[in-house]
Enzyme design. Structure first.
Site, PDB file in Angstrom:
ATOM      1  N   GLU A 178      -9.918  -0.131  -0.328  1.00 58.89           N
ATOM      2  CA  GLU A 178      -9.956  -0.997   0.854  1.00 58.89           C
ATOM      3  C   GLU A 178      -9.629  -0.187   2.100  1.00 58.89           C
ATOM      4  O   GLU A 178      -9.046   0.889   2.024  1.00 58.89           O
ATOM      5  CB  GLU A 178      -8.972  -2.168   0.724  1.00 58.89           C
ATOM      6  CG  GLU A 178      -7.619  -1.827   0.098  1.00 58.89           C
ATOM      7  CD  GLU A 178      -6.782  -0.828   0.841  1.00 58.89           C
ATOM      8  OE1 GLU A 178      -6.789  -0.857   2.096  1.00 58.89           O
ATOM      9  OE2 GLU A 178      -6.126  -0.002   0.192  1.00 58.89           O
ATOM     10  N   GLU A 321      -7.392   3.169   0.345  1.00 58.82           N
ATOM     11  CA  GLU A 321      -8.807   3.565   0.324  1.00 58.82           C
ATOM     12  C   GLU A 321      -9.387   3.647  -1.086  1.00 58.82           C
ATOM     13  O   GLU A 321     -10.581   3.808  -1.262  1.00 58.82           O
ATOM     14  CB  GLU A 321      -9.037   4.920   1.017  1.00 58.82           C
ATOM     15  CG  GLU A 321      -8.666   4.966   2.471  1.00 58.82           C
ATOM     16  CD  GLU A 321      -8.982   6.319   3.122  1.00 58.82           C
ATOM     17  OE1 GLU A 321      -9.703   7.137   2.488  1.00 58.82           O
ATOM     18  OE2 GLU A 321      -8.513   6.562   4.239  1.00 58.82           O
TER      19      GLU A 321
END
Length: 360
Positions: A178, A321
């Site tokens: 994310e 991430e």
């Protein structure tokens, strides 16, 4: 829950017991001490059950990075501004972010997804952007609901659809990631409502808040949780009240793992919150999940314990991430190689190890 989501979930079946039993038997015959690869062995058995095949392969691996902005940033709960989300997301499409560099080394395909960034994004050519924007960021949940219930369901089904696309392309393993400034705030609020715990003990510094910033962040979350708790009757209510589009989309990715029978790697704190949402929406969904690492955020270990998942890595990571998930991929691949190719005790004509008797 709407009918479309119910229909998706209706096809879920538990991991295949026969494939898992066969995988355990294979591990017992591999010429090494019993259970000596620990959690890695358990995860290979889990993958066999998910894929309904004791011949475990991890050739095709994909990372879905859900990018979205969060209106709660207006309350000064982050070190950087909302504009950073778009900049990093665009860098991902050019292969120029931490997780992209790690994914290249690990042999993982990267799929950046705009599910709710506050502006339109330009896509690079290395990892072209997938545009599934629900809205231009959520609303400020200290003033109103972050999103509508329909938007939450739309984001969940978007995650399911993304997993369907990976399934069609023949992916053996999916990882979650994310990008969204403010999403440790949304995740802490969601975690507090799911776990029914005081957010003070679940909320960390995110991307580097100082002491004053952390105090403010915790206060904002506590007030929102207190205000919304009586009205949150289910997980979609919780997402609507204080969640983010990335969280809702990742919830769909975990549900999609169960629907399409693809093992899904959790990343850290934020994806663990989404994983718990998925497990609460469909109990048993956790059987299709693999924990990559323990996040350094305060709730990281608490969430994994709630899910009953054992992590592969303990390295104090909290970058996000999908970096933790990607770091775990080579470990899983090495375990799969041992499982698939190593000689058995019979092959090398020595006596197999046997479980030690309890001498207590």
């Amino acid at each position: 829950m709407n009918e479309e989501l119910k229909n998706y979930l209706s096809v879920i079946q538990p991991p295949d017991k026969k494939a898992m039993d066969t995988a355990r038997l294979r591990w017992a015959h591999v010429a090494k001490p019993l259970n000596s690869l620990g959690v890695l062995e358990d995860d290979i058995v889990k993958i066999a059950g998910i894929r309904e095949n004791s011949l475990v392969t991890l050739k095709k691996r994909g990372l879905l990075i859900l990018c979205a902005d969060n209106g709660i940033v207006e309350e000064g709960v982050t070190q950087t501004g909302m504009e950073v989300t778009a900049v990093v997301a665009e860098n991902m499409t050019r292969g120029n972010s931490s997780v992209c560099i790690m994914a290249k080394r690990a042999g993982v395909d990267v799929f950046p997804v705009d599910i709710g960034v506050a502006r339109d994004l330009e896509s690079g050519s290395t990892y072209p952007l997938i545009n599934r924007k629900i809205a231009y960021g959520t609303k400020n949940f200290s003033k109103t609901n972050a999103m509508t219930r329909n938007e939450a369901v739309q984001a969940i089904t978007t995650g399911i659809e993304l997993m369907g696309e990976l399934s069609e392309k023949g992916y053996d393993l999916a990882a979650t990631g994310e990008m969204g400034i403010g999403n440790t705030t949304t995740s802490s609020a969601v975690a507090a409502l799911l776990l029914k715990q005081d957010p003070m003990g679940l909320t960390g510094r995110g991307a580097g808040l100082n002491d004053a910033g952390l105090i403010k962040k915790r206060k904002v979350i506590r007030e929102a949780v207190t205000r919304n708790s009586p009205n949150c009757q289910d997980e979609i209510d919780i997402l609507s009240a204080v969640g983010g589009f990335d969280l809702a989309g990742m919830t769909g990715i975990f549900l999609g793992g169960a629907i399409y029978r693809i093992p899904v790697l959790l990343d850290g704190f934020i994806s663990a919150v989404a994983a718990l949402l998925a497990e609460r929406i469909y109990p048993g969904c956790r059987d299709f999940m693999i924990a990559s690492h323990v996040s350094a955020e305060p709730a990281g270990r608490i969430l994994l314990e709630e899910l009953g998942l054992s992590p592969l890595i303990q390295a104090g990571m909290c970058l996000g991430e999908g970096t933790g998930a990607i770091a775990a991929v080579p470990l899983l691949q090495m375990a799969a190689d041992v499982y698939s190719t190593m000689s058995s005790f019979e092959d090398i004509e020595i006596e197999a190890y046997k479980p030690m008797e309890d001498r207590s």
